[in-house]
Design a protein around this motif. Structure first.
Motif, PDB file in Angstrom:
ATOM      1  N   MET A 211      -3.026 -13.741  15.107  1.00 39.96           N
ATOM      2  CA  MET A 211      -2.585 -12.490  14.481  1.00 39.96           C
ATOM      3  C   MET A 211      -1.241 -12.714  13.825  1.00 39.96           C
ATOM      4  SD  MET A 211      -1.619  -8.779  16.151  1.00 39.96           S
ATOM      5  CE  MET A 211      -3.200  -8.244  16.738  1.00 39.96           C
ATOM      6  N   ASP A 212      -1.156 -12.327  12.556  1.00 45.64           N
ATOM      7  CA  ASP A 212       0.098 -12.440  11.802  1.00 45.64           C
ATOM      8  C   ASP A 212       0.866 -11.120  11.936  1.00 45.64           C
ATOM      9  OD1 ASP A 212       2.023 -13.317  10.037  1.00 45.64           O
ATOM     10  OD2 ASP A 212       0.735 -13.368   8.276  1.00 45.64           O
ATOM     11  N   HIS A 213       2.129 -11.136  11.632  1.00 51.43           N
ATOM     12  CA  HIS A 213       2.950  -9.920  11.588  1.00 51.43           C
ATOM     13  C   HIS A 213       3.656  -9.943  10.246  1.00 51.43           C
ATOM     14  CE1 HIS A 213       2.170 -10.648  15.816  1.00 51.43           C
ATOM     15  NE2 HIS A 213       2.541  -9.411  16.095  1.00 51.43           N
ATOM     16  N   LYS A 214       3.087  -9.221   9.280  1.00 54.84           N
ATOM     17  CA  LYS A 214       3.529  -9.391   7.887  1.00 54.84           C
ATOM     18  C   LYS A 214       4.765  -8.591   7.514  1.00 54.84           C
ATOM     19  CE  LYS A 214      -0.322 -11.184   5.438  1.00 54.84           C
ATOM     20  NZ  LYS A 214      -1.698 -11.081   5.857  1.00 54.84           N
ATOM     21  N   ARG A 215       4.997  -7.463   8.201  1.00 54.60           N
ATOM     22  CA  ARG A 215       6.134  -6.629   7.799  1.00 54.60           C
ATOM     23  C   ARG A 215       7.437  -7.205   8.332  1.00 54.60           C
ATOM     24  NH1 ARG A 215       5.310  -1.592   5.817  1.00 54.60           N
ATOM     25  NH2 ARG A 215       3.124  -1.192   5.417  1.00 54.60           N
ATOM     26  N   THR A 225       6.227  -9.445   4.020  1.00 53.08           N
ATOM     27  CA  THR A 225       6.874 -10.769   3.939  1.00 53.08           C
ATOM     28  C   THR A 225       5.777 -11.824   3.935  1.00 53.08           C
ATOM     29  OG1 THR A 225       6.864 -11.210   6.310  1.00 53.08           O
ATOM     30  CG2 THR A 225       8.695  -9.878   5.467  1.00 53.08           C
ATOM     31  N   GLY A 226       6.177 -13.058   3.926  1.00 58.67           N
ATOM     32  CA  GLY A 226       5.211 -14.151   4.075  1.00 58.67           C
ATOM     33  C   GLY A 226       4.680 -14.259   5.498  1.00 58.67           C
ATOM     34  N   GLY A 227       5.221 -13.478   6.420  1.00 62.60           N
ATOM     35  CA  GLY A 227       4.788 -13.540   7.827  1.00 62.60           C
ATOM     36  C   GLY A 227       5.994 -13.759   8.720  1.00 62.60           C
ATOM     37  N   LEU A 268     -10.972 -22.967   5.467  1.00 65.46           N
ATOM     38  CA  LEU A 268     -11.224 -21.650   4.890  1.00 65.46           C
ATOM     39  C   LEU A 268     -10.690 -20.614   5.877  1.00 65.46           C
ATOM     40  CD1 LEU A 268     -12.365 -19.857   2.679  1.00 65.46           C
ATOM     41  CD2 LEU A 268     -14.637 -20.147   3.656  1.00 65.46           C
ATOM     42  N   TYR A 269      -9.823 -19.771   5.355  1.00 68.65           N
ATOM     43  CA  TYR A 269      -9.115 -18.774   6.180  1.00 68.65           C
ATOM     44  C   TYR A 269      -9.758 -17.426   5.943  1.00 68.65           C
ATOM     45  CZ  TYR A 269      -4.922 -15.688   6.843  1.00 68.65           C
ATOM     46  OH  TYR A 269      -4.039 -14.697   7.176  1.00 68.65           O
ATOM     47  N   PHE A 270     -10.199 -16.809   7.025  1.00 65.45           N
ATOM     48  CA  PHE A 270     -10.784 -15.478   6.940  1.00 65.45           C
ATOM     49  C   PHE A 270      -9.755 -14.472   7.450  1.00 65.45           C
ATOM     50  CE2 PHE A 270     -14.209 -18.504   7.589  1.00 65.45           C
ATOM     51  CZ  PHE A 270     -15.149 -18.134   6.647  1.00 65.45           C
ATOM     52  N   ILE A 282     -10.784  -8.869   4.693  1.00 67.00           N
ATOM     53  CA  ILE A 282      -9.675  -8.317   3.902  1.00 67.00           C
ATOM     54  C   ILE A 282      -9.332  -9.314   2.799  1.00 67.00           C
ATOM     55  CG2 ILE A 282      -7.176  -7.873   3.989  1.00 67.00           C
ATOM     56  CD1 ILE A 282      -8.561  -5.548   5.096  1.00 67.00           C
ATOM     57  N   GLU A 283      -9.313 -10.572   3.144  1.00 71.31           N
ATOM     58  CA  GLU A 283      -9.025 -11.601   2.133  1.00 71.31           C
ATOM     59  C   GLU A 283      -9.507 -12.957   2.630  1.00 71.31           C
ATOM     60  OE1 GLU A 283      -4.976 -12.828   1.636  1.00 71.31           O
ATOM     61  OE2 GLU A 283      -4.519 -12.642   3.756  1.00 71.31           O
ATOM     62  N   TYR A 284      -9.784 -13.826   1.672  1.00 75.18           N
ATOM     63  CA  TYR A 284     -10.022 -15.232   1.964  1.00 75.18           C
ATOM     64  C   TYR A 284      -8.808 -16.011   1.485  1.00 75.18           C
ATOM     65  CZ  TYR A 284     -15.169 -14.383   2.008  1.00 75.18           C
ATOM     66  OH  TYR A 284     -16.439 -13.955   2.255  1.00 75.18           O
ATOM     67  N   ASN A 285      -8.414 -17.039   2.232  1.00 74.37           N
ATOM     68  CA  ASN A 285      -7.456 -18.005   1.703  1.00 74.37           C
ATOM     69  C   ASN A 285      -8.128 -19.372   1.725  1.00 74.37           C
ATOM     70  OD1 ASN A 285      -5.387 -16.152   1.283  1.00 74.37           O
ATOM     71  ND2 ASN A 285      -4.673 -16.323   3.383  1.00 74.37           N
ATOM     72  N   CYS A 286      -7.774 -20.201   0.768  1.00 71.81           N
ATOM     73  CA  CYS A 286      -8.465 -21.490   0.616  1.00 71.81           C
ATOM     74  C   CYS A 286      -7.717 -22.600   1.360  1.00 71.81           C
ATOM     75  CB  CYS A 286      -8.597 -21.822  -0.863  1.00 71.81           C
ATOM     76  SG  CYS A 286      -7.039 -22.101  -1.704  1.00 71.81           S
ATOM     77  N   ARG A 287      -6.967 -22.243   2.402  1.00 75.42           N
ATOM     78  CA  ARG A 287      -5.987 -23.162   3.005  1.00 75.42           C
ATOM     79  C   ARG A 287      -5.597 -22.648   4.383  1.00 75.42           C
ATOM     80  NH1 ARG A 287      -2.022 -19.527   3.089  1.00 75.42           N
ATOM     81  NH2 ARG A 287      -2.360 -17.834   1.625  1.00 75.42           N
ATOM     82  N   PHE A 288      -4.830 -23.450   5.094  1.00 79.26           N
ATOM     83  CA  PHE A 288      -4.256 -23.014   6.365  1.00 79.26           C
ATOM     84  C   PHE A 288      -3.292 -21.852   6.109  1.00 79.26           C
ATOM     85  CE2 PHE A 288      -5.418 -27.324   7.629  1.00 79.26           C
ATOM     86  CZ  PHE A 288      -5.784 -27.169   8.953  1.00 79.26           C
ATOM     87  N   GLY A 289      -3.240 -20.900   7.032  1.00 74.20           N
ATOM     88  CA  GLY A 289      -2.305 -19.787   6.907  1.00 74.20           C
ATOM     89  C   GLY A 289      -0.919 -20.187   7.383  1.00 74.20           C
ATOM     90  N   ASP A 290       0.056 -19.478   6.887  1.00 71.59           N
ATOM     91  CA  ASP A 290       1.436 -19.691   7.301  1.00 71.59           C
ATOM     92  C   ASP A 290       1.984 -18.310   7.665  1.00 71.59           C
ATOM     93  OD1 ASP A 290       4.129 -20.270   7.559  1.00 71.59           O
ATOM     94  OD2 ASP A 290       4.176 -21.616   5.833  1.00 71.59           O
ATOM     95  N   PRO A 291       2.369 -18.023   8.883  1.00 76.44           N
ATOM     96  CA  PRO A 291       2.617 -18.914  10.022  1.00 76.44           C
ATOM     97  C   PRO A 291       1.489 -19.020  11.059  1.00 76.44           C
ATOM     98  CG  PRO A 291       3.749 -16.830  10.393  1.00 76.44           C
ATOM     99  CD  PRO A 291       2.922 -16.665   9.146  1.00 76.44           C
ATOM    100  N   GLU A 292       0.235 -18.793  10.694  1.00 74.65           N
ATOM    101  CA  GLU A 292      -0.846 -18.965  11.675  1.00 74.65           C
ATOM    102  C   GLU A 292      -0.957 -20.416  12.161  1.00 74.65           C
ATOM    103  OE1 GLU A 292      -1.146 -17.163   8.943  1.00 74.65           O
ATOM    104  OE2 GLU A 292      -2.358 -15.379   9.297  1.00 74.65           O
ATOM    105  N   THR A 293      -0.811 -21.346  11.218  1.00 70.25           N
ATOM    106  CA  THR A 293      -0.952 -22.775  11.561  1.00 70.25           C
ATOM    107  C   THR A 293       0.011 -23.178  12.685  1.00 70.25           C
ATOM    108  OG1 THR A 293      -1.490 -23.112   9.268  1.00 70.25           O
ATOM    109  CG2 THR A 293      -0.892 -25.080  10.510  1.00 70.25           C
TER     110      THR A 293
HETATM  111  N1  GLY Z   1      -0.315 -15.595   6.895  1.00 64.82           N
HETATM  112  C1  GLY Z   1      -1.016 -15.226   5.743  1.00 64.82           C
HETATM  113  C2  GLY Z   1      -1.187 -16.295   4.757  1.00 64.82           C
HETATM  114  O1  GLY Z   1      -0.976 -17.459   5.014  1.00 64.82           O
HETATM  115  O2  GLY Z   1      -1.556 -15.968   3.641  1.00 64.82           O
END
Ligand code: GLY
Ligand code: AMP
Length: 423
Positions: A211-215, A225-227, A268-270, A282-293
């Motif tokens: 789980m990210d915390h974006k605000r 924010t970026g997370g 692939l990021y769901f 909500i969105e797909y990302n084509c890469r590792f998430g930041d800061p999920e990784t």
């Molecule tokens: N944490 C969201 C992203 O990497 O886009």
């Protein structure tokens, strides 16, 4: 083996540290890396979007395997170009990276293949978008079609805000050409879950959920924010939800991309929302998430390089992917003022007894000292047997990392922990 990692944030630092665990890795180059990554890899001043220079460097330095981590170079075709030059890579080719590069592409893909997502309309003309908004249900969500540094999404709580978002994207071009086409979609509610997955285009293996915390501010207030922090696993992602996601979202997405002639290989990021009607994309990302990784990879119980190569070679089905039965928490320490104006140049120090990783995102070395040089400066990570323990340990570590204008959220993981008291 000689490896190259494209990118220079906290995510890349976490990837590099994990890759280094493989004893066959002799050398890792980071392009461009950062002042903190320099402790773990040789940083080379080539930007992540300088595809020609990246390819030239990889060939000259006889790179055995490259990992392209950020969205921009993937969408620009870095993997295609490296492959053409004979360099094996982790990451999707441009024709598959479009799943993140164009929201219109991904929304249309989901509609065509029946993958659950928010209802939406696409607009290429501002007047038509404004007209549609006259009767659209509020809140509504406006998204720029293309990449916009994670900022191209506006949740409009009033009709006026919705008009304003469309005008700023389509007329004022605040996101450049990315906003010349927009998606207007239904506002969904529910807890969010990030699921990063490994895929070789045939098999898809979800990593531990997060789980990210974006605000920017506590209580999910303030600007996007970026997370600002992450936890893993995400307690809202139950076994039952995971099963539904595999059947209704993950496999259908991999199959849809194949059917479109756009086989996706890489991470692939769901980005999911668990709504009352079930999980939706909500969105797909084509890469590792930041800061999920930064929370997912420390929990990976195995060799990252082997798994990445299996994604490239199409042998993922035969490759074990396991995660530790533990939890992790990452607290991002930012420069005060972020995501607005902030200053840098303050020395970063850490106490010797810190237990856990500190992944550096925005810092450089000046006169032999590591100083902050970015909005998000670093991520402090701790692992625990339970989520509660991981969160406590991460905040203990935060107290052991110092720079003068540090700012961080005090409530990372609070929403996740609420699940235990709600039930
Ligand atoms: N944490 C969201 C992203 O990497 O886009
Ligand atoms: P993104 O920049 O695409 O990661 O989106 C930023 C955030 O906007 C997501 O993490 C969600 O919190 C929120 N969001 C995006 N789409 C929707 C939607 N249809 N309904 C509610 N929230 C959304």
């Amino acid at each position: 083996m000689k490896l190259l990692v494209v990118g220079g944030g906290g995510r890349e630092h976490a990837i590099i540290k994990k890759l280094k665990e493989n004893p066959s890795v002799e050398k890792i180059y980071a392009l461009p890396g950062n002042g903190g990554i320099a402790e773990d890899a040789e940083c080379v001043a080539i930007g992540a979007k300088e595809i020609d220079r990246i390819v030239e460097f990889a060939v000259e330095n006889k790179i055995d395997y490259a990992v392209v981590a950020p969205d921009d170079p993937l969408v620009l075709g870095a993997v295609d170009r490296l492959n053409e030059a004979g360099i094996a890579c982790f990451g999707p080719r441009a024709n598959a990276a479009i799943i993140e590069g164009s929201k219109i592409f991904s929304k249309n893909l989901m509609k065509k293949y029946g993958i659950p997502t928010a209802k939406y309309e696409v607009f290429t003309e501002m007047d038509a978008a404004l007209d549609y908004l006259k009767d659209a249900p509020i809140p509504t969500v406006i998204k720029a079609d293309g990449l916009a540094l994670g900022k191209g999404v506006v949740i409009a709580m009033t009709r006026e805000e919705a008009y304003e978002a469309v005008r700023s994207m389509m007329a004022d071009k605040v996101f450049g050409e990315s906003g010349s086409r927009v998606v207007i979609e239904e506002f969904l509610t529910g807890p969010e879950v990030s699921v990063l997955s490994f895929t070789d285009g045939k098999t898809v293996i979800p990593m531990i959920s997060s789980m990210d915390h974006k605000r920017a501010l506590d209580g999910d207030m303030g600007l996007n924010t970026g997370g600002m922090g992450t936890i893993a696993p995400n307690p809202y992602y139950t076994d039952e939800i995971a099963k539904r996601c595999m059947e209704e979202i993950f496999l259908p997405t991999i199959n849809a991309m194949n059917a479109e002639g756009r086989t996706f290989k890489g991470c692939l990021y769901f980005g999911l929302m668990i709504t009352e009607d079930g999980p939706k994309v909500i969105e797909y990302n084509c890469r590792f998430g930041d800061p999920e990784t930064q929370v997912v990879l420390p929990l990976l119980d195995g060799d990252l390089l082997t798994i990445m190569q299996a994604c490239t070679n199409g042998t993922l089905a035969d490759t074990p992917v396991k995660f530790k039965d533990s939890a992790a928490c990452c607290v991002i320490m930012a420069s005060d003022g972020y995501p607005g104006k902030y200053s840098g140049g303050f020395e970063i120090t850490k106490d010797a007894d810190i237990e856990g990783e500190v992944y550096i995102a925005g810092a450089k070395i000046v006169d032999g000292k590591l100083v902050n040089a970015g909005g998000r400066v670093l991520g402090v990570v701790a692992i625990g047997d339970t989520l509660g323990e991981a969160i406590d340990a991460a905040y203990k570590n935060v107290a052991k990392v110092h720079f003068d204008n540090a700012f961080y959220r005090k409530d990372i993981g609070k929403r996740a922990m609420a699940v235990f008291s709600d039930n």
